[in-house]
Scaffold this active site. Structure first.
Site, mmCIF file in Angstrom:
data_model
loop_
_atom_site.group_PDB
_atom_site.id
_atom_site.type_symbol
_atom_site.label_atom_id
_atom_site.label_comp_id
_atom_site.label_asym_id
_atom_site.label_seq_id
_atom_site.Cartn_x
_atom_site.Cartn_y
_atom_site.Cartn_z
ATOM 1 N N SER A 122 0.933 -1.271 0.025
ATOM 2 C CA SER A 122 -0.170 -0.066 0.088
ATOM 3 C C SER A 122 1.011 1.346 -0.049
ATOM 4 O O SER A 122 0.106 2.288 -0.171
ATOM 5 C CB SER A 122 -0.935 0.035 1.126
ATOM 6 O OG SER A 122 -2.094 -0.987 0.924
ATOM 7 N N HIS A 144 -15.214 -0.504 3.271
ATOM 8 C CA HIS A 144 -14.773 0.928 3.895
ATOM 9 C C HIS A 144 -16.014 1.940 3.766
ATOM 10 O O HIS A 144 -16.141 3.073 4.304
ATOM 11 C CB HIS A 144 -13.686 1.445 3.602
ATOM 12 C CG HIS A 144 -12.528 0.785 4.028
ATOM 13 N ND1 HIS A 144 -11.689 0.028 3.231
ATOM 14 C CD2 HIS A 144 -11.814 1.096 5.344
ATOM 15 C CE1 HIS A 144 -10.786 -0.526 4.086
ATOM 16 N NE2 HIS A 144 -10.667 0.150 5.065
ATOM 17 N N CYS A 195 -7.861 1.943 1.792
ATOM 18 C CA CYS A 195 -8.956 1.112 1.223
ATOM 19 C C CYS A 195 -8.345 0.536 -0.299
ATOM 20 O O CYS A 195 -7.974 1.466 -0.922
ATOM 21 C CB CYS A 195 -10.000 2.142 1.013
ATOM 22 S SG CYS A 195 -11.391 1.271 -0.019
#
Length: 639
Positions: A327, A370, A383
């Site tokens: 991420s 989310h 997310c």
């Protein structure tokens, strides 16, 4: 029968001609011999005098002092220490067995060393010195010097040997030196005469290897007079060589020590960069090793222990390790989509926990989803579904172009061997390397830093520095050579809209400073020092598993990138902990400690941490194994 007067006269004439011929021949021979003697004794007198002198005069090479390596403040990282050794030269050795036996009596020369000396002398040139023993005690050195007349060809010498006083802190950066080998010689276009000296030390790895020509220097000479037994009577002339160039690194030795100590016990790496100059202030890799072991001859047992360690202590993970960024890559995807105009910072994407593409489900890390998230929220919560959507809109070509603009997929010009360029893939790459076409699923995986994408800790730190400044920051590891400042490159503005960068930075700020951010537990409390960051967890296997239930080598990698202070960035860093599990739980706490040390210039005060954590932090910092000068701290110098 009596000869007639005519015959007698003819016979006399023949004899006279023969005598004249023989006499003339003898005279010509004697004349030529005289001329030759004159030529040799008068015209060529100096040359033959030199040839005669060579029977008693010898010229030996003097190895130069190797250049020193310093950190940015002038602290010595690689030095030369005085050592005592004894050498022998084949052409002067006489009865070698007698000489070796006498040395065995004087200093206890082992049979193994005797056999080695015989072998090396056999392979060495006539005048090349072969080291019998190095790093002798003063007592052993004195015993050899006092008995020199009985040891033809043996010379006691005071030399220099490489030493790394900070040991494993800089092992992956400085590297180490070792004896020149046939393999080393085979790779050289031009062989320096120094290389013909058996066991002459040259750089084997790291900066020692990459800057070998600068650090080595040039040889000097010494002209000595020897007696008939090969013993040196006197030194006639000495011309000192040119010492190697002194190299100053950009690394801060206190920060480097703190990085190594903080990463201890992990297979990990961390890089810290000054975003204003690109100077690499620290580049840690653990576990490490003591480079002095290689200089002095590492044992087979010690070397095998390094090779067999599953944490891989020999490679420099900061520049050689290539990992899926997870991420921490999401800022790249976000900027690619913003630049392509396919999303706005305020536009929301609904995350139900997964997205279905081509009959396959791509899950978010939070299975419940989310809900609706915009750019800032997508970074705060990390997310995945938001970025799956952006990948489909922007496409891999735009994502790859943005990744390269931010420094990914680039092999920087650093004096370190084995630099990895990582991998910033696109459609053409897959055709060339996999023989297949790019599919949408590849883009979705790439958008969250998985799939084919690979990055090094150095690249992640550079990426973060560019996000923080909006400039094309380029890492610099060498500050000066012989006092000459090395150029700073790449500070021109990136071709990225500042408003887009500001949106991404805000999302990174909320990762660590919003109570719902993935790294909120690793926030900095001190005003003016708060950091903005991004957590990352990269999978090492296709099946998602609980990291606690699998062997260490099958667990996910933990990553974190950050810059600070948020409002006026000065430092950028990356932390990668191999198989550490989650970025928020394993990498972010380490990154906070490193960022605080970088900003304070010393071990962070507890007041920089949330009050509820200060007890735990106190124990953690107290248990670090730090050098005394690191504990003392002090203001960082820009020297």
């Amino acid at each position: 029968m009596r000869r007639s007067p005519t015959d007698t006269a003819e016979s006399a004439r023949k004899i006279s001609r023969r005598a004249l011929f023989l006499g003339g021949s003898q005279l010509a021979f004697m004349g030529a011999l005289g001329l030759r003697m004159r030529y040799m004794q008068v015209d060529q007198a100096e040359e033959f005098r030199l040839l005669a002198d060579e029977n008693r005069l010898k010229i030996h090479l003097l190895p130069p002092a190797r250049g020193l390596i310093h950190d940015r403040s002038g602290t010595v990282i690689a030095e030369n220490e005085q050592t005592f050794r004894i050498v022998i030269r084949k052409e002067d050795a006489g009865e070698l067995d007698i000489v070796l036996a006498e040395l065995q009596r004087l200093i206890g020369l082992s049979q193994e060393d005797q056999d080695r000396v015989r072998k090396e002398l056999k392979d060495a040139g006539p005048s090349a010195p072969v080291t019998i023993l190095d790093r002798l005690t003063w007592e052993a050195f004195s015993a050899v010097a006092a008995n020199a007349p009985a040891l033809p060809g043996v010379s006691p010498e005071v030399g220099l040997s490489r030493n790394y006083p900070l040991k494993d802190d800089f092992a992956h950066l400085t590297g180490y030196v070792g004896p020149v080998s046939d393999y080393d010689l085979s790779r050289m276009d031009r062989i320096d005469p120094l290389m013909r000296i058996p066991k002459f030390p040259i750089g084997k790895s790291g900066i020692e290897n990459m800057l070998e020509d600068s650090l080595r220097g040039s040889a000097g000479t010494v002209r000595v007079e020897q007696n008939v037994h090969g013993r040196i009577i006197r030194e006639l002339e000495r011309k000192e060589g040119e010492p190697g160039s002194n190299v100053q690194m950009t690394i801060d030795h206190r920060l480097q020590n703190f990085v190594q100590a903080r990463l201890a016990g992990e297979s990990a790496s961390a890089v810290i960069i000054d975003v204003e100059t690109g100077d690499v202030l620290a580049a840690g890799s653990t576990p490490a090793f003591d480079p002095n072991l290689f200089v002095r001859g590492i044992s087979v047992a010690n070397y095998n222990a390094l090779l067999e360690n599953i944490y891989r202590p020999l490679p420099s993970k900061s520049v050689q390790g290539a990992y899926p960024p997870g991420s921490t890559f999401k800022m790249v995807t976000a900027l690619a989509a913003l630049e392509a105009g396919v999303v706005t910072p305020d536009e929301t994407v609904r995350c139900p926990g997964y997205v279905e593409v081509g009959g396959r489900r791509f899950h978010c890390w939070k299975r419940a989803g989310h809900g609706n998230v915009n750019l800032t929220g997508s970074l705060r919560h990390s997310c995945d579904v938001y970025y799956y959507e952006l990948a489909q809109r922007a496409g891999i070509e735009n994502i790859a172009a943005m990744g390269r603009k931010l420094g990914l997929g680039d092999r920087y010009d650093l004096p370190l061997p084995g630099l990895s360029s990582g991998l910033m893939p696109d459609k053409q790459w897959k055709r060339d390397n996999r023989g297949a076409e790019w599919v949408v699923g590849d883009s979705l995986n790439a958008s969250i830093g998985q799939g084919f994408v690979l990055t090094t800790p150095m690249q992640l730190a550079v990426m973060t520095a560019r996000l923080a400044t909006g400039r094309a920051v380029v890492p610099r590891l060498i500050k000066s050579i012989d006092g000459i400042e090395q150029p700073i490159f790449g500070n021109e503005p990136l071709d990225i809209n500042e408003n887009m960068l500001r949106s991404v930075r805000q999302g990174m700020y909320e990762v660590t400073n919003n109570s719902r951010g993935t790294a909120y537990a690793s926030r900095i409390s001190a005003d003016g020092m708060r950091m903005s960051g991004k957590t990352g967890t990269s999978q090492t296997r296709n099946v998602v598993v609980n990291n606690k239930n699998v062997p260490w080598e099958e667990r996910d990698h933990a990553l974190f990138v950050a810059f600070a202070p948020h409002d006026a960035p000065k430092y950028a860093l990356s932390v990668v902990i191999e198989h550490g599990g989650g970025g928020s739980s394993a990498a972010a706490p380490v990154a906070r400690d490193l960022m605080l040390f970088a900003q304070h210039g010393t071990v962070p005060p507890l007041s920089s941490y949330p009050q509820s954590q200060q007890g735990t932090i106190r124990e953690r910092l107290k248990n670090l194994t730090l050098r005394e000068d690191t504990l003392q701290g002090g203001e960082r110098t820009s020297a």
